[in-house]
Scaffold this motif. Sequence first.
Motif, mmCIF file in Angstrom:
data_model
loop_
_atom_site.group_PDB
_atom_site.id
_atom_site.type_symbol
_atom_site.label_atom_id
_atom_site.label_comp_id
_atom_site.label_asym_id
_atom_site.label_seq_id
_atom_site.Cartn_x
_atom_site.Cartn_y
_atom_site.Cartn_z
ATOM 1 N N VAL A 157 0.838 -1.213 0.000
ATOM 2 C CA VAL A 157 0.000 0.000 0.000
ATOM 3 C C VAL A 157 0.861 1.246 0.000
ATOM 4 C CG1 VAL A 157 -1.639 1.326 1.352
ATOM 5 C CG2 VAL A 157 -1.989 -1.119 1.044
ATOM 6 N N ILE A 158 1.785 1.372 0.960
ATOM 7 C CA ILE A 158 2.607 2.586 1.049
ATOM 8 C C ILE A 158 3.523 2.701 -0.156
ATOM 9 C CG2 ILE A 158 4.301 1.375 2.483
ATOM 10 C CD1 ILE A 158 3.369 5.124 2.577
ATOM 11 N N ALA A 159 4.037 1.549 -0.639
ATOM 12 C CA ALA A 159 4.915 1.597 -1.816
ATOM 13 C C ALA A 159 4.166 2.106 -3.038
ATOM 14 C CB ALA A 159 5.503 0.200 -2.083
ATOM 15 N N ASP A 160 2.928 1.628 -3.253
ATOM 16 C CA ASP A 160 2.143 2.076 -4.406
ATOM 17 C C ASP A 160 1.819 3.565 -4.305
ATOM 18 O OD1 ASP A 160 2.188 -0.425 -5.438
ATOM 19 O OD2 ASP A 160 0.201 -1.009 -4.722
ATOM 20 N N MET A 161 1.431 4.040 -3.111
ATOM 21 C CA MET A 161 1.080 5.450 -2.972
ATOM 22 C C MET A 161 2.286 6.349 -3.212
ATOM 23 S SD MET A 161 -1.820 5.855 0.004
ATOM 24 C CE MET A 161 -0.937 5.057 1.326
ATOM 25 N N LEU A 162 3.470 5.983 -2.658
ATOM 26 C CA LEU A 162 4.668 6.798 -2.874
ATOM 27 C C LEU A 162 5.061 6.818 -4.347
ATOM 28 C CD1 LEU A 162 6.822 5.772 0.219
ATOM 29 C CD2 LEU A 162 5.547 7.892 -0.116
ATOM 30 N N ARG A 163 4.929 5.670 -5.009
ATOM 31 C CA ARG A 163 5.279 5.624 -6.432
ATOM 32 C C ARG A 163 4.352 6.526 -7.256
ATOM 33 N NH1 ARG A 163 2.919 2.724 -10.069
ATOM 34 N NH2 ARG A 163 1.958 1.373 -8.487
ATOM 35 N N ILE A 164 3.051 6.496 -6.969
ATOM 36 C CA ILE A 164 2.092 7.314 -7.729
ATOM 37 C C ILE A 164 2.297 8.793 -7.443
ATOM 38 C CG2 ILE A 164 -0.359 7.841 -7.965
ATOM 39 C CD1 ILE A 164 -0.892 4.843 -7.475
ATOM 40 N N LEU A 165 2.533 9.162 -6.170
ATOM 41 C CA LEU A 165 2.776 10.567 -5.838
ATOM 42 C C LEU A 165 4.017 11.090 -6.533
ATOM 43 C CD1 LEU A 165 1.958 10.508 -2.013
ATOM 44 C CD2 LEU A 165 0.558 11.510 -3.821
ATOM 45 N N GLU A 166 5.074 10.265 -6.571
ATOM 46 C CA GLU A 166 6.316 10.687 -7.235
ATOM 47 C C GLU A 166 6.094 10.852 -8.737
ATOM 48 O OE1 GLU A 166 10.436 11.557 -7.705
ATOM 49 O OE2 GLU A 166 9.061 11.582 -5.990
ATOM 50 N N ARG A 167 5.283 9.961 -9.319
ATOM 51 C CA ARG A 167 5.040 10.042 -10.764
ATOM 52 C C ARG A 167 4.189 11.257 -11.127
ATOM 53 N NH1 ARG A 167 0.635 8.327 -13.243
ATOM 54 N NH2 ARG A 167 0.046 6.918 -11.541
ATOM 55 N N ARG A 168 3.182 11.558 -10.302
ATOM 56 C CA ARG A 168 2.251 12.629 -10.673
ATOM 57 C C ARG A 168 2.820 14.018 -10.389
ATOM 58 N NH1 ARG A 168 -2.973 11.288 -11.759
ATOM 59 N NH2 ARG A 168 -3.777 13.277 -10.999
ATOM 60 N N PHE A 169 3.554 14.178 -9.270
ATOM 61 C CA PHE A 169 4.029 15.516 -8.934
ATOM 62 C C PHE A 169 5.315 15.393 -8.120
ATOM 63 C CE2 PHE A 169 4.144 19.874 -7.954
ATOM 64 C CZ PHE A 169 3.153 20.538 -8.694
ATOM 65 N N ARG A 170 6.450 15.572 -8.776
ATOM 66 C CA ARG A 170 7.745 15.475 -8.091
ATOM 67 C C ARG A 170 7.933 16.646 -7.131
ATOM 68 N NH1 ARG A 170 11.749 12.149 -10.032
ATOM 69 N NH2 ARG A 170 11.208 10.914 -11.878
ATOM 70 N N GLY A 171 8.686 16.401 -6.071
ATOM 71 C CA GLY A 171 9.030 17.459 -5.147
ATOM 72 C C GLY A 171 8.079 17.606 -3.982
ATOM 73 N N LEU A 172 7.097 16.714 -3.843
ATOM 74 C CA LEU A 172 6.175 16.792 -2.711
ATOM 75 C C LEU A 172 6.873 16.364 -1.418
ATOM 76 C CD1 LEU A 172 2.999 15.171 -4.317
ATOM 77 C CD2 LEU A 172 3.288 17.574 -3.750
ATOM 78 N N HIS A 173 6.401 16.883 -0.293
ATOM 79 C CA HIS A 173 6.867 16.448 1.020
ATOM 80 C C HIS A 173 5.851 15.435 1.553
ATOM 81 C CE1 HIS A 173 10.035 19.526 1.453
ATOM 82 N NE2 HIS A 173 9.212 20.286 0.742
ATOM 83 N N VAL A 174 6.324 14.251 1.870
ATOM 84 C CA VAL A 174 5.446 13.191 2.361
ATOM 85 C C VAL A 174 5.990 12.692 3.695
ATOM 86 C CG1 VAL A 174 4.439 10.929 1.910
ATOM 87 C CG2 VAL A 174 4.846 12.515 0.017
ATOM 88 N N ARG A 175 5.086 12.587 4.706
ATOM 89 C CA ARG A 175 5.454 12.016 5.996
ATOM 90 C C ARG A 175 4.521 10.853 6.307
ATOM 91 N NH1 ARG A 175 6.707 17.130 10.095
ATOM 92 N NH2 ARG A 175 8.559 17.914 8.969
ATOM 93 N N LEU A 176 5.122 9.768 6.767
ATOM 94 C CA LEU A 176 4.359 8.571 7.122
ATOM 95 C C LEU A 176 4.282 8.441 8.640
ATOM 96 C CD1 LEU A 176 3.058 5.783 6.533
ATOM 97 C CD2 LEU A 176 5.380 4.833 6.535
ATOM 98 N N PHE A 177 3.068 8.267 9.148
ATOM 99 C CA PHE A 177 2.876 7.929 10.563
ATOM 100 C C PHE A 177 2.612 6.430 10.600
ATOM 101 C CE2 PHE A 177 0.958 7.437 14.660
ATOM 102 C CZ PHE A 177 1.523 8.446 15.444
ATOM 103 N N PRO A 178 3.610 5.606 10.951
ATOM 104 C CA PRO A 178 3.449 4.145 10.859
ATOM 105 C C PRO A 178 2.504 3.616 11.934
ATOM 106 C CG PRO A 178 5.564 4.686 11.839
ATOM 107 C CD PRO A 178 4.963 6.001 11.426
ATOM 108 N N VAL A 179 1.559 2.783 11.532
ATOM 109 C CA VAL A 179 0.591 2.199 12.462
ATOM 110 C C VAL A 179 0.337 0.758 12.050
ATOM 111 C CG1 VAL A 179 -0.552 4.392 12.918
ATOM 112 C CG2 VAL A 179 -1.383 2.942 11.053
#
Length: 508
Positions: A157-179
Amino acid sequence: MTTQFEFLPRGRRVYSVADLTSELKRLIEGKFPSVRVSGEISNARKYRSGHWYFTLKDKKAQISCVCFQGRARYLAAKPADGLAVIAGGQVSVYARQGKYQLYVESLEPQGAGALQLEFERLKGRLKSEGLFDADRKRKIPRMPRRIGIVTSPTGAVIADMLRILERRFRGLHVRLFPVRVQGSASAGEIALGVRHFSNTEWADVVIVGRGGGSLEDLWSFNEESVARAIAASSVPVISAVGHETDFTIADFVADLRAPTPSAAAELAVPEAVAVRQAATDHLARASKAVRLRLAEARNALHDTGIDGAAIRLRRRIGDYGQRVDDADHELRAGTAVRLRGLRARLDLVERRLARLDLRVRLARQREQLGSLSARMQPAFRSALDRRASRLADTRAGLGVVRERLARESERLGTASRLLLPSMRAGLERCALRLNAASGRLEALSPLAILERGYSIVRTEAGVAVREHGQVAPGDSLSVLLHRGSLGVRVENASTDGRNRPPSGDKAL
């Protein structure tokens, strides 16, 4: 450590796995030929063959169930997760997996299961409080720069979301709260993650989600604590739980429901290429509109030729020019803000790179290499001296070998000078003996006899004729001469000399 052996008593039967399974199957089928079992369905799934497989459980136990395609079409209720039913059928053993299961022949609904009832109860209470109302839901920012994600740090799940965010708009700041997204403690962790992003107000939007599963697997997102945390969040929340057909309380409370976690990443940010293209299109349309209005005003001035119209036109042109200047100023200001942000990120990266400066590491490695070289040089010199000593010994040995070779060469030269005369004499004697033997062989050769006028007579079978008894009158014979051959026929064969050839002729 000693090995202990245990011998089975004689006469006790030893079962094979298949025999024991068959015996248990016979006993179970004989004991429970027809039963009715009440419970709640979970993990219901239908295969392409038309067979249904599900689990029937209560608070203390569970049993695997199967309903084949021939019976499934006549069921009063189709299997579904969370459905309380009374299942009728036969208990038997599935030998391949060594487990007992209920072969379902009938299925009667009892109403919703305990989890489904709890889901509907909490859903109704929160809806009555207005937590599902559309007017309280906030819009997701069109171009968020910081995105918070509350999900498991492992898995796809997290891998797919990070890959899509990187593809759609580079340079975003992403923070993960692991649960944890499943289990008794997972709901508290998920609520804590949502409250963290709400309190810090770091993120522009928060995505809460996990992959698909059964009703029990997704239950953490049906807990009231998670729903309250999402509703109280100061940051817009996107719920992305399970597959498109899965619905949880978090989906109804969140500001936006995504059918899957990957779709949540698609909905959270636009494509940078599309944004740039839209800005370019807007600028092109604005420029085209300005040029069109200027052309229309120029035509109106040309048609009227009135000074007042020219003055008004210049004013309107000035107004449009001012609007263009304002738009240019806003565009430049926005670009400057963006550039400052990029420059700050570049400075941060440069500071990090300075800490990882390769020149310092290379200098340290060069110093270590010099120290290692200083320690290794004496060892290399000692090894070279030993090799030089061994080479000198080898050269001395080669000198002795050369002297021996010279002496042997001299001995061979002397022997060759002594042997050559004797070898020539021996060869001459052999040549004389060969000539003599050749003369004798020539004298005994049949060809030499034929040359002296004799001939060889053979029958048709190729057998040489030595006496008259071998032929009879009328037989065909071949006569081999010194040059050529003759074909003859026998007219007479006798032992006297009446048929002898005339004097001076020879025959064999």
